[in-house]
Enzyme design. Structure first.
Site, PDB file in Angstrom:
ATOM      1  N   PRO A  26       1.023  -1.220   0.207  1.00 12.11           N
ATOM      2  CA  PRO A  26      -0.106   0.035   0.016  1.00 12.11           C
ATOM      3  C   PRO A  26       0.889   1.295  -0.135  1.00 12.11           C
ATOM      4  O   PRO A  26       1.738   1.177   0.988  1.00 12.11           O
ATOM      5  CB  PRO A  26      -0.801   0.111   1.313  1.00 12.11           C
ATOM      6  CG  PRO A  26      -0.114  -0.913   2.181  1.00 12.11           C
ATOM      7  CD  PRO A  26       0.816  -1.872   1.168  1.00 12.11           C
ATOM      8  N   SER A  28       0.322   5.527   0.100  1.00 10.99           N
ATOM      9  CA  SER A  28      -0.621   6.307  -0.149  1.00 10.99           C
ATOM     10  C   SER A  28      -0.312   7.299  -1.008  1.00 10.99           C
ATOM     11  O   SER A  28       0.688   7.782  -1.325  1.00 10.99           O
ATOM     12  CB  SER A  28      -0.673   7.206   1.460  1.00 10.99           C
ATOM     13  OG  SER A  28      -1.783   8.012   1.458  1.00 10.99           O
ATOM     14  N   CYS A 109       3.457   3.106   9.345  1.00  8.46           N
ATOM     15  CA  CYS A 109       3.749   4.403   8.383  1.00  8.46           C
ATOM     16  C   CYS A 109       4.438   5.175   9.778  1.00  8.46           C
ATOM     17  O   CYS A 109       4.201   5.564  10.724  1.00  8.46           O
ATOM     18  CB  CYS A 109       2.465   5.199   8.281  1.00  8.46           C
ATOM     19  SG  CYS A 109       2.651   6.797   7.495  1.00  8.46           S
ATOM     20  N   LYS A 148       0.389  -4.494   9.380  1.00  7.70           N
ATOM     21  CA  LYS A 148       1.470  -4.252   8.808  1.00  7.70           C
ATOM     22  C   LYS A 148       2.305  -3.366   9.739  1.00  7.70           C
ATOM     23  O   LYS A 148       1.913  -2.189  10.307  1.00  7.70           O
ATOM     24  CB  LYS A 148       1.294  -3.291   7.498  1.00  7.70           C
ATOM     25  CG  LYS A 148       2.577  -2.957   6.671  1.00  7.70           C
ATOM     26  CD  LYS A 148       2.122  -2.647   5.115  1.00  7.70           C
ATOM     27  CE  LYS A 148       3.359  -2.322   4.415  1.00  7.70           C
ATOM     28  NZ  LYS A 148       4.014  -0.873   4.913  1.00  7.70           N
ATOM     29  N   ASN A 209       9.106  -7.187   3.616  1.00  5.69           N
ATOM     30  CA  ASN A 209       8.985  -5.983   2.753  1.00  5.69           C
ATOM     31  C   ASN A 209      10.057  -5.076   3.200  1.00  5.69           C
ATOM     32  O   ASN A 209      10.722  -5.235   3.880  1.00  5.69           O
ATOM     33  CB  ASN A 209       7.544  -5.212   3.163  1.00  5.69           C
ATOM     34  CG  ASN A 209       7.554  -3.836   2.739  1.00  5.69           C
ATOM     35  OD1 ASN A 209       7.437  -2.890   3.389  1.00  5.69           O
ATOM     36  ND2 ASN A 209       7.532  -3.733   1.498  1.00  5.69           N
ATOM     37  N   GLY A 210      10.582  -4.503   1.800  1.00  2.80           N
ATOM     38  CA  GLY A 210      11.680  -3.381   1.996  1.00  2.80           C
ATOM     39  C   GLY A 210      12.531  -3.625   0.892  1.00  2.80           C
ATOM     40  O   GLY A 210      13.423  -4.745   1.004  1.00  2.80           O
ATOM     41  N   GLY A 233       7.098  -2.216  -3.040  1.00  2.00           N
ATOM     42  CA  GLY A 233       6.432  -0.752  -3.075  1.00  2.00           C
ATOM     43  C   GLY A 233       6.906  -0.005  -4.052  1.00  2.00           C
ATOM     44  O   GLY A 233       6.657  -0.049  -5.151  1.00  2.00           O
ATOM     45  N   ARG A 234       8.107   0.938  -3.904  1.00  2.00           N
ATOM     46  CA  ARG A 234       8.559   1.718  -4.660  1.00  2.00           C
ATOM     47  C   ARG A 234       9.152   1.315  -5.905  1.00  2.00           C
ATOM     48  O   ARG A 234       9.390   2.142  -6.777  1.00  2.00           O
ATOM     49  CB  ARG A 234       9.687   2.557  -3.894  1.00  2.00           C
ATOM     50  CG  ARG A 234       8.991   3.141  -2.703  1.00  2.00           C
ATOM     51  CD  ARG A 234      10.041   3.887  -1.594  1.00  2.00           C
ATOM     52  NE  ARG A 234      10.782   2.742  -1.139  1.00  2.00           N
ATOM     53  CZ  ARG A 234      12.025   2.878  -0.174  1.00  2.00           C
ATOM     54  NH1 ARG A 234      12.654   3.813  -0.301  1.00  2.00           N
ATOM     55  NH2 ARG A 234      12.187   1.549   0.227  1.00  2.00           N
TER      56      ARG A 234
END
Ligand SMILES: Cc1cc2nc3c(=O)[nH]c(=O)nc-3n(C[C@H](O)[C@H](O)[C@H](O)COP(=O)(O)O)c2cc1C
Length: 342
Positions: A26, A28, A109, A148, A209-210, A233-234
């Site tokens: 996810p 934002s 977050c 998460k 993740n990461g 993600g990115r």
């Protein structure tokens, strides 16, 4: 690589079947409906909504509806953020009412705007409070609940294994761990081996993740963490197909729908742009689409002139933007959608 082939197998999350183990994280402001639909179409195992502030959702604030609405994908997963149990429970009920199959709770977050309100990763500083939110959400809905998190608040408080264990006892069906502390924000490199301590602490699925962006990295994070799945993600900036292509690589195949020719790339970018304009309306859509257009340019047209780049990223006339995108990505050929409509 044994770990790579593992990524192709389905995963059970509290009774919900996830088709493979490579997920879109996810993000934002990024992983909205048009983005998630693309990632799913390319083969991502699971996609998650952007976080929704549960207090705002419970109060019916504008904009929340777009974040939680069902986009027709087989698994609809909504992420809630917040610090009030009553709002989290109400937010979860609203999301479930909209058809959410899984509710995720954001305890990772790092943004000051979020942690300043004691939500997101700030919850890792007070596990009793974090648990009260988890219990409220688990008690409010019948769908699986996931969490998460990061490794902890800082190096001196790496309490993700404890949070994960207590979350599991409270009925949580899966945890995702970003291998950084809150105080690291996005600096340094994610510590994939530290995620192993969470995996050892629970028997529910753990998602690592990461800093993953390739099949090799996905296999390595699984190997070093022992996790059951990977979340990315990115690496999707300008490439919504990354999770899908890693999932496909796990079976030795190629992902669906990756644009391989200049024309296909122009069509792809233009259709993403147009989907954003129709979701948000022209004014807001133009603004929100700019970061994606910037990433597409960075990734696929790094040599574009500064003047052309500026025209694409500042024009408030969609037809001009589309024409420029076609010039940059396909030497001026019109997108297929326009040609077939003509
Ligand atoms: C712009 C941006 C927005 C993010 N928004 C969220 C969010 O809404 N919820 C969440 O749990 N994590 C959010 N994250 C964190 C990502 O889900 C992920 O944990 C992080 O980017 C590390 O993974 P990566 O190295 O693959 O990007 C966000 C990250 C970025 C860069």
């Amino acid at each position: 690589m044994a770990e790579l082939t593992t990524l192709a197998s389905p995963l059970d999350v509290g009774g919900v079947k996830i088709r493979n183990r490579v997920f879109l994280a996810p993000m934002s402001g990024i992983t909205d409906e048009p983005f998630r639909q693309r990632a799913h179409a390319h083969g991502a195992g699971l996609v998650v909504s952007e976080m929704v502030a549960s207090g705002e959702l419970a109060k019916g604030r504008a904009g929340c509806d777009l974040r939680i609405r069902h986009s027709g994908l087989p698994v609809h997963m909504v992420q809630l953020a917040g610090r009030e149990a009553v709002h989290m429970a109400e937010g979860a009920r609203i999301a479930a009412g909209e058809g959410a199959d899984i509710i995720d709770i954001n305890m990772g977050c790092p943004a000051k705007k979020v942690t300043g309100g004691y939500a997101g990763s700030a919850l890792m500083r007070d596990l009793d409070h974090a648990l009260s939110l988890i219990e409220a959400v688990v008690g409010a809905v019948s769908v699986p609940v996931t969490v998460k998190m990061r490794l902890g608040w800082d190096e001196s408080a790496l309490n993700a294994p404890m949070l994960a264990r207590r979350a599991e006892q409270a009925g949580v069906s899966m945890v995702t761990v970003h291998g950084r502390t809150r105080c690291q924000f996005y600096q340094g490199k994610a510590d994939w081996r530290a995620i192993a301590r969470v995996k050892q602490a629970v028997s529910i699925p753990v998602v690592a993740n990461g800093d993953v962006g390739s099949p090799e990295e996905a296999a390595t994070i699984l190997e070093q963490s022992g996790a059951d799945a990977v979340m990315i993600g990115r690496a999707h900036y300008g490439a919504p197909w990354v999770a899908g292509s890693i999932a496909a690589a796990a079976t030795g195949a190629s992902a669906q729908g990756i644009p391989h020719t200049p024309q296909a790339l122009a069509d792809y970018v233009v259709s993403h742009y147009e989907d954003m304009l129709s979701l948000y309306g022209i004014e807001s859509g133009l603004r929100q689409a700019r970061k994606h257009l910037g990433w597409y340019l960075d990734r696929h047209a790094p040599d574009v002139s500064a003047e052309r780049r500026r025209a694409i990223l500042t024009s408030s006339e969609p037809s001009e933007v589309v024409a420029e995108l076609c010039r940059v990505f396909a030497d001026g050929a019109q997108p297929t959608s326009l040609r077939s409509a003509a």
